[in-house]
Design an enzyme around this catalytic site. Structure first.
Site, mmCIF file in Angstrom:
data_model
loop_
_atom_site.group_PDB
_atom_site.id
_atom_site.type_symbol
_atom_site.label_atom_id
_atom_site.label_comp_id
_atom_site.label_asym_id
_atom_site.label_seq_id
_atom_site.Cartn_x
_atom_site.Cartn_y
_atom_site.Cartn_z
ATOM 1 N N SER A 151 0.854 -1.202 0.000
ATOM 2 C CA SER A 151 0.000 0.000 0.000
ATOM 3 C C SER A 151 0.881 1.241 0.000
ATOM 4 O O SER A 151 1.945 1.262 0.632
ATOM 5 C CB SER A 151 -0.890 0.024 1.231
ATOM 6 O OG SER A 151 -1.532 1.283 1.338
ATOM 7 N N TYR B 147 -2.722 -0.739 9.831
ATOM 8 C CA TYR B 147 -2.696 -1.066 8.397
ATOM 9 C C TYR B 147 -1.304 -0.782 7.820
ATOM 10 O O TYR B 147 -0.722 -1.621 7.119
ATOM 11 C CB TYR B 147 -3.752 -0.238 7.666
ATOM 12 C CG TYR B 147 -3.829 -0.493 6.184
ATOM 13 C CD1 TYR B 147 -4.290 -1.709 5.691
ATOM 14 C CD2 TYR B 147 -3.467 0.485 5.261
ATOM 15 C CE1 TYR B 147 -4.380 -1.931 4.317
ATOM 16 C CE2 TYR B 147 -3.557 0.267 3.899
ATOM 17 C CZ TYR B 147 -4.011 -0.943 3.436
ATOM 18 O OH TYR B 147 -4.100 -1.171 2.078
HETATM 19 P P1 NDP Z 1 -11.472 -4.848 -1.370
HETATM 20 O O1 NDP Z 1 -11.872 -4.596 0.037
HETATM 21 O O2 NDP Z 1 -12.266 -4.250 -2.468
HETATM 22 O O3 NDP Z 1 -11.344 -6.432 -1.585
HETATM 23 C C1 NDP Z 1 -10.647 -7.172 -0.639
HETATM 24 C C2 NDP Z 1 -10.368 -8.532 -1.221
HETATM 25 O O4 NDP Z 1 -9.610 -9.281 -0.254
HETATM 26 C C3 NDP Z 1 -11.638 -9.309 -1.495
HETATM 27 O O5 NDP Z 1 -11.469 -10.093 -2.653
HETATM 28 C C4 NDP Z 1 -11.766 -10.179 -0.258
HETATM 29 O O6 NDP Z 1 -12.442 -11.400 -0.478
HETATM 30 C C5 NDP Z 1 -10.308 -10.467 0.039
HETATM 31 N N1 NDP Z 1 -10.119 -10.852 1.429
HETATM 32 C C6 NDP Z 1 -10.168 -10.064 2.537
HETATM 33 N N2 NDP Z 1 -9.967 -10.804 3.641
HETATM 34 C C7 NDP Z 1 -9.817 -12.079 3.215
HETATM 35 C C8 NDP Z 1 -9.577 -13.320 3.865
HETATM 36 N N3 NDP Z 1 -9.485 -13.385 5.199
HETATM 37 N N4 NDP Z 1 -9.459 -14.427 3.125
HETATM 38 C C9 NDP Z 1 -9.560 -14.375 1.763
HETATM 39 N N5 NDP Z 1 -9.781 -13.239 1.092
HETATM 40 C C10 NDP Z 1 -9.909 -12.122 1.809
HETATM 41 O O7 NDP Z 1 -9.959 -4.407 -1.474
HETATM 42 P P2 NDP Z 1 -9.061 -3.872 -2.691
HETATM 43 O O8 NDP Z 1 -9.353 -4.633 -3.921
HETATM 44 O O9 NDP Z 1 -9.152 -2.412 -2.686
HETATM 45 O O10 NDP Z 1 -7.638 -4.252 -2.109
HETATM 46 C C11 NDP Z 1 -6.857 -5.330 -2.593
HETATM 47 C C12 NDP Z 1 -5.476 -5.186 -1.980
HETATM 48 O O11 NDP Z 1 -4.936 -3.921 -2.343
HETATM 49 C C13 NDP Z 1 -5.489 -5.224 -0.454
HETATM 50 O O12 NDP Z 1 -4.355 -5.922 0.004
HETATM 51 C C14 NDP Z 1 -5.410 -3.737 -0.077
HETATM 52 O O13 NDP Z 1 -4.845 -3.551 1.191
HETATM 53 C C15 NDP Z 1 -4.536 -3.210 -1.198
HETATM 54 N N6 NDP Z 1 -4.649 -1.767 -1.434
HETATM 55 C C16 NDP Z 1 -5.822 -1.205 -1.862
HETATM 56 C C17 NDP Z 1 -5.887 0.158 -2.088
HETATM 57 C C18 NDP Z 1 -7.135 0.853 -2.533
HETATM 58 O O14 NDP Z 1 -7.161 2.087 -2.554
HETATM 59 N N7 NDP Z 1 -8.170 0.138 -2.946
HETATM 60 C C19 NDP Z 1 -4.708 1.018 -1.890
HETATM 61 C C20 NDP Z 1 -3.533 0.311 -1.460
HETATM 62 C C21 NDP Z 1 -3.521 -1.029 -1.248
HETATM 63 P P3 NDP Z 1 -14.008 -11.625 -0.086
HETATM 64 O O15 NDP Z 1 -14.763 -10.530 -0.743
HETATM 65 O O16 NDP Z 1 -14.302 -12.977 -0.634
HETATM 66 O O17 NDP Z 1 -14.090 -11.571 1.405
#
Ligand code: NDP
Length: 246
Positions: A141, A155
């Site tokens: 991130s 985080y």
């Molecule tokens: P979302 O919240 O939109 O999606 C999160 C994803 O992670 C979902 O597919 C969810 O699956 C999965 N997930 C969360 N917890 C679990 C778990 N315990 N086991 C399996 N799957 C899990 O997040 P983003 O797409 O925005 O983020 C993706 C990555 O990018 C993350 O690591 C986030 O920290 C990082 N990031 C995002 C930013 C942003 O601005 N969006 C900026 C910087 C980093 P399900 O729906 O099935 O629970």
């Protein structure tokens, strides 16, 4: 482009957001894809159908990243299903926000389990299946580099741990022809951080380009790192953040 023809990729949390865009992009470049999800069964199934319609193989597996047995079983199953494993994308993440005094032990443990322990364990399981040309790519991130907002120390701490993991694994796995890299997205339009959210305009203003990314813009960099074009890139952290940390 078919840079990933014949490769098998596993993306954690590939049912929505950045993970879904990565799954689709890697498939567009020729990879067969396994994605994990925790809660989003329907959306994961939608991503799988989309990829299959494009002519690639795809499977969604339910695996809570906080559950070591489920996570490592998913890695092994991915390799068994398609006969190999070339690319691991550690994408699943949680996004805790709140004052220091209010962070409960359970939230601390869960964040470290999903954002830190899971990438380590998935990498450990994946390399048992990977040969030369293997790729481990984790999603960090921009907040790991520039903690511009209060109440995000947990985080930020969890994501910055991936820098050390990436460097250490790159050193260890380099002789085996496996590269290990970290991508730090900036504000990206997903459920976690919608570009229409109440603070979105202020957040976008902290980037150099003045806007949010769409998930496919992050996926493009991951596709590059997964490809043979990036074979000399390892141990590095790449900011795809519109200049947020510039
Ligand atoms: P979302 O919240 O939109 O999606 C999160 C994803 O992670 C979902 O597919 C969810 O699956 C999965 N997930 C969360 N917890 C679990 C778990 N315990 N086991 C399996 N799957 C899990 O997040 P983003 O797409 O925005 O983020 C993706 C990555 O990018 C993350 O690591 C986030 O920290 C990082 N990031 C995002 C930013 C942003 O601005 N969006 C900026 C910087 C980093 P399900 O729906 O099935 O629970």
């Amino acid at each position: 482009m078919n840079r990933l023809e014949g490769n098998v990729a596993l993306i954690t949390g590939g049912g929505r957001g950045i993970g879904a865009a990565v799954a689709v992009r890697l498939a567009e470049e020729g990879a067969d894809v396994v994605l994990t999800y925790e809660n989003s069964a329907d959306r994961a199934a939608g991503v799988v159908e989309h990829i299959k319609a494009g002519g690639r193989r795809a499977v969604a597996l339910r695996a809570d990243s906080a559950n070591p047995a489920a996570l490592t079983a998913a890695v092994d199953e991915a390799a068994a299903l398609f006969g190999r494993l070339d690319i691991l994308v550690n994408n699943a993440g949680v996004f805790p926000v709140g004052p220091l005094e209010e962070v409960e032990l359970a939230e601390l443990d869960r964040t470290l389990a999903v954002n830190v322990r899971a990438p380590f364990l998935a990498s450990q399981a994946a390399v048992r299946h990977m040969g030369r040309g293997g790729r481990i790519i984790s999603i960090g991130s921009n907040i790991a580099q520039r903690a511009v907002f209060p109440e995000m120390a947990l985080y930020s701490m969890s994501k910055s741990a991936l820098t050390g993991m990436t460097k250490g694994l790159a050193r260890e796995l380099g002789p085996r022809g496996i590269t290990v890299n970290l991508v730090h997205p900036g504000p990206t339009n997903t459920d976690a951080n919608p570009s229409t959210g109440p603070h979105a305009q202020a957040i976008a203003g902290l980037t150099a380009v003045g806007r949010y990314a769409e998930p496919h813009e992050i996926a493009a960099t991951i596709a590059h790192l997964a490809s043979p074009d990036a074979q000399y890139t390892t141990g590095t952290s790449l900011h795809v953040d519109g200049g947020f940390t510039a």
